[in-house]
Design an enzyme around this catalytic site. Structure first.
Site, PDB file in Angstrom:
ATOM      1  N   THR A 104       0.826  -1.206   0.000  1.00  0.00           N
ATOM      2  CA  THR A 104       0.000   0.000   0.000  1.00  0.00           C
ATOM      3  C   THR A 104       0.861   1.256   0.000  1.00  0.00           C
ATOM      4  O   THR A 104       0.583   2.223  -0.716  1.00  0.00           O
ATOM      5  CB  THR A 104      -0.959   0.006   1.217  1.00  0.00           C
ATOM      6  OG1 THR A 104      -1.773  -1.165   1.148  1.00  0.00           O
ATOM      7  CG2 THR A 104      -1.839   1.242   1.225  1.00  0.00           C
ATOM      8  N   CYS A 105       1.917   1.233   0.771  1.00  0.00           N
ATOM      9  CA  CYS A 105       2.804   2.393   0.899  1.00  0.00           C
ATOM     10  C   CYS A 105       3.510   2.702  -0.413  1.00  0.00           C
ATOM     11  O   CYS A 105       3.657   3.872  -0.793  1.00  0.00           O
ATOM     12  CB  CYS A 105       3.845   2.136   1.988  1.00  0.00           C
ATOM     13  SG  CYS A 105       3.147   1.569   3.551  1.00  0.00           S
TER      14      CYS A 105
END
Length: 177
Positions: free
Chosen positions: A55-56
């Protein structure tokens, strides 16, 4: 949520490029403090569980980079991404994403994250202690607005991502203007 709280004073161990350093790794250590990053500036700080995580790396950091100029139009001087990772990992991550605008802050020991009250165990993922996902509008070292993901807890089974997204933070700033 609006709160006013000073960011903690911490010294960060960073690695900066220095052409005077010979060899294949032309970097040197440079200590930077919370004051260096936050004093006299209006900035966005966002934190995430770890460099190179899905996600990051796919959404959060790239979208802050992509929307950087829109944040500048809202009076933001800088955007910082902090993670409980060392300077080597943070530099490699920034290079792998081709970052030009968002600055990465290595919180290798987690001291800043702990003092912000955001340190959580991520042992269920094999990470150890890491940051909960959040973003903050910081003006001259004081937190003006706070964007914390739901479910703050150790070993959370999910990875919530909405409140601290760059799109949400930017929309909130634009609505307040």
């Amino acid at each position: 949520m609006t709160i006013t709280k000073k960011v903690p004073f911490v010294t960060f161990r960073t690695r900066v490029r220095d052409e005077s350093v010979e060899g294949p790794n032309p970097y040197r250590w440079q200590d930077k403090t919370s004051d260096d990053y936050f004093d006299g500036k209006r900035v966005i700080l966002f934190s995430l569980p770890g460099a190179f995580t899905p996600t990051c790396s796919t959404y959060q950091l790239p979208n802050f980079e992509r929307l950087y100029d829109e944040f500048k139009k809202e009076g933001i001087d800088a955007i910082y991404c902090i993670s409980v990772n060392d300077a080597f990992v943070m530099n490699a991550w920034g290079k792998s994403l081709g970052l030009q605008k968002v600055e990465l802050i290595p919180d290798g020991s987690g001291e800043f994250t702990r003092k912000m009250g955001m340190l959580v165990a991520k042992d269920n993922l094999g990470f150890g202690m890491r940051s909960w996902r959040y973003a903050a509008l910081i003006n001259d070292g004081a937190v003006e607005q706070w964007f914390e993901e739901e479910g703050f807890s150790d070993n959370c089974e999910t990875d919530p991502y909405a409140v601290s997204s760059p799109q949400n933070v930017l929309e909130t700033l634009q609505a307040a203007a």
